[in-house]
Write an enzyme that holds these catalytic residues in place. Structure first.
Site, PDB file in Angstrom:
ATOM      1  N   HIS A 158       0.793  -1.164  -0.121  1.00  0.00           N
ATOM      2  CA  HIS A 158       0.036   0.227   0.000  1.00  0.00           C
ATOM      3  C   HIS A 158       1.082   1.296   0.011  1.00  0.00           C
ATOM      4  CE1 HIS A 158      -3.954  -1.888   0.645  1.00  0.00           C
ATOM      5  NE2 HIS A 158      -3.313  -2.734   1.031  1.00  0.00           N
ATOM      6  N   ASP A 365       3.945   9.569  -1.167  1.00  0.00           N
ATOM      7  CA  ASP A 365       2.535   8.625  -0.742  1.00  0.00           C
ATOM      8  C   ASP A 365       2.359   7.636  -1.721  1.00  0.00           C
ATOM      9  OD1 ASP A 365       0.347   8.140   0.937  1.00  0.00           O
ATOM     10  OD2 ASP A 365       0.145  10.185   1.264  1.00  0.00           O
TER      11      ASP A 365
END
Ligand code: F6P
Length: 475
Positions: A158, A365
């Site tokens: 993720h 991110d």
């Protein structure tokens, strides 16, 4: 019994009463993906317990069986606070300078992965499909294979995957990053993350055998990019409804005539919160006409507070905010409102819809689901503007956002001014294709595509039929 989907992750969104506010992005995405499937979700309970640790606890809720274990203090410190969050998190976010490696933590990380494998081994049946999530559990497939498990096992990262030169700074990286080659399929957020990993394994001797598939020591591993997403239509409905809630009316009234600029992030150095606040400072300095007319609402739940870098950033953010509020604030206007708590999904959806601008400015991110939720929450007739860091995975998809480099303070300040002045027509023209994209590429599609590719890695006739029965015609 038909084949089941077994999800494994460190953090599990265990159903709790009373309901707790939103868990992190990974847990929310997995929960949404499991919604229309029956399955089992295995992981850490979130509790530290030195007495009955590792005794699985089973909770049945809405067709999902949750099986969770507590961790001992030592395991929690070495595996979670230690290798996962003091070493892998910074390295994978390109912050080699922040890694604090120790052999004890690395040993603890492998030990907890073995503990997960032992407990899972008691649960798994031969026709189960196993999907492991995130950096805490990289060596899990290797451990399960060593216990004789032949099931299809997929892994999804993720968070970002850094380039090989950065991955090589992890001592004994082959035991951790290299162990990902024991999965049948390894999924990433973006093409860039996937290519970084593929480059790393080819440097270590993996051979491409066909598109996206590599041979390593006689095993085959497939790699792919599957950008994680949200329940777009459900979220849009939630935002529409919550816009009428008393909570949102209260926030709206408290703003008076001020325009609302919003930031929502876990308190984490990767999120670029300091850069963003500095840019807001620059904006107020260079655009005095906006003073008393704009409020930045920064919602920042604290996280991983036992780790020094996290308590350091907390102090730095508080000091900077105080300085700016002291410098520009008036008795009747506070430039920045700063809140260290999380809000329910519903409350947050309402605030997103109320906001004129969202500042999503991470330094790095994996995806950033705040960006996607902000778009989904907008009023199509009067949408707000998304300012998005080019270093968030979401930037590869949300290309109609105002893309910024968070390292350039003046650039972010100028983009904020542009966002606040953007005419309605341009706001609509930017919002519509992004919303359309998110409606097509929702969380359901993410799960289906990953599971379909996982099934493809095993072309055994009986198994494929079983997977088709479980996941439908996509496979
Ligand atoms: O994948 C990273 C992630 O799981 C995010 O989705 C989430 O916001 C965060 O980490 C939660 O971290 P933790 O489980 O350490 O609280």
């Amino acid at each position: 019994m038909g084949s089941r989907l077994i999800i494994v992750s460190n953090r599990v969104a265990v159903p709790e009463t009373p309901r707790k506010p939103q868990a992190g992005g990974m847990a929310v995405a997995v929960k949404a993906a499991l919604k229309n499937r029956s399955g089992l979700w295995f992981g850490w309970s979130g509790k530290v317990n030195d007495e009955t640790q590792a005794e699985p606890r089973v909770i049945q809720h809405n067709r999902i069986t949750y099986v969770v274990i507590d961790l001992s203090t030592t395991d929690y410190q070495e595996y979670y606070n230690g290798l996962a969050n003091r070493v892998l998190w910074p390295i994978l976010h390109y912050r080699v300078d922040l890694q604090e490696y120790s052999r004890a933590d690395a040993t603890g990380y492998i030990r907890v992965n073995r503990l997960f494998a032992d407990r899972l081994n008691e649960i798994i049946e031969d026709d189960d499909v196993i999907w492991v999530h995130d950096y805490h559990l990289m060596p899990l497939a290797k451990e399960l294979r060593q216990r004789g498990r032949q099931n299809p096992i997929g892994f999804y990262l993720h968070i970002p995957c850094a380039p090989p030169d950065i991955l090589l700074t992890l001592p004994h990286h082959e035991d951790i990053i290299g162990s990902l080659t024991h999965y049948d399929l390894v999924g990433f957020q973006t093409d860039n993350d996937r290519d970084n990993f593929a480059h790393y394994i080819t440097m270590r001797g993996a051979r491409p055998v066909r598109a996206a598939t590599y041979s390593v020591d006689g095993r085959q591993v497939r790699v792919g990019a599957y950008p994680v997403s949200i329940e777009t239509a459900v979220y849009a409905r939630l935002a529409r409804n919550s816009a009428r809630s008393p909570f949102v009316s209260e926030v709206k009234n408290s703003l008076g005539d001020c325009r609302l600029v919003l930031g929502v992030d876990r308190l984490d150095y990767s999120k670029g919160i300091l850069n963003r606040i500095n840019a807001f400072d620059r904006f107020l300095e260079t655009h005095p006409e906006w003073r008393s007319k704009v409020t930045l609402l920064q919602i920042t739940p604290k996280s991983r507070g036992e780790i020094k870098e996290y308590s350091d950033i907390e102090g730095e953010v508080t000091r900077l905010l105080g300085r700016i509020n002291g410098r520009f604030g008036e008795a009747s206007w506070t430039p920045i409102r700063y809140i260290n708590r999380s809000y329910s999904r519903t409350a947050l959806a309402g605030i997103y819809r109320l906001a004129d601008v969202a500042l999503v400015t991470p330094l790095r991110d994996g995806m950033n689901l705040v960006a996607k939720e902000f778009i989904a929450a907008q009023d199509p007739e009067n949408p707000g503007v998304l300012l998005l860091s080019q270093f968030a995975g979401a930037a590869a998809e949300l290309d109609q956002a105002l893309l910024i480099n968070p390292h350039e303070t003046e650039g972010v300040a100028a983009a904020l001014n542009r966002a606040l002045e953007m005419p309605l027509e341009e706001r609509r023209a930017r919002y519509a294709p992004m919303m359309e994209h998110l409606l097509q590429h929702n969380i359901e599609r993410w799960a289906k595509e990953f599971l379909s590719d996982l099934a493809d890695t095993r072309q055994r006739p009986g198994l494929l039929e079983g997977l088709r029965a479980l996941f439908g015609t996509y496979i």
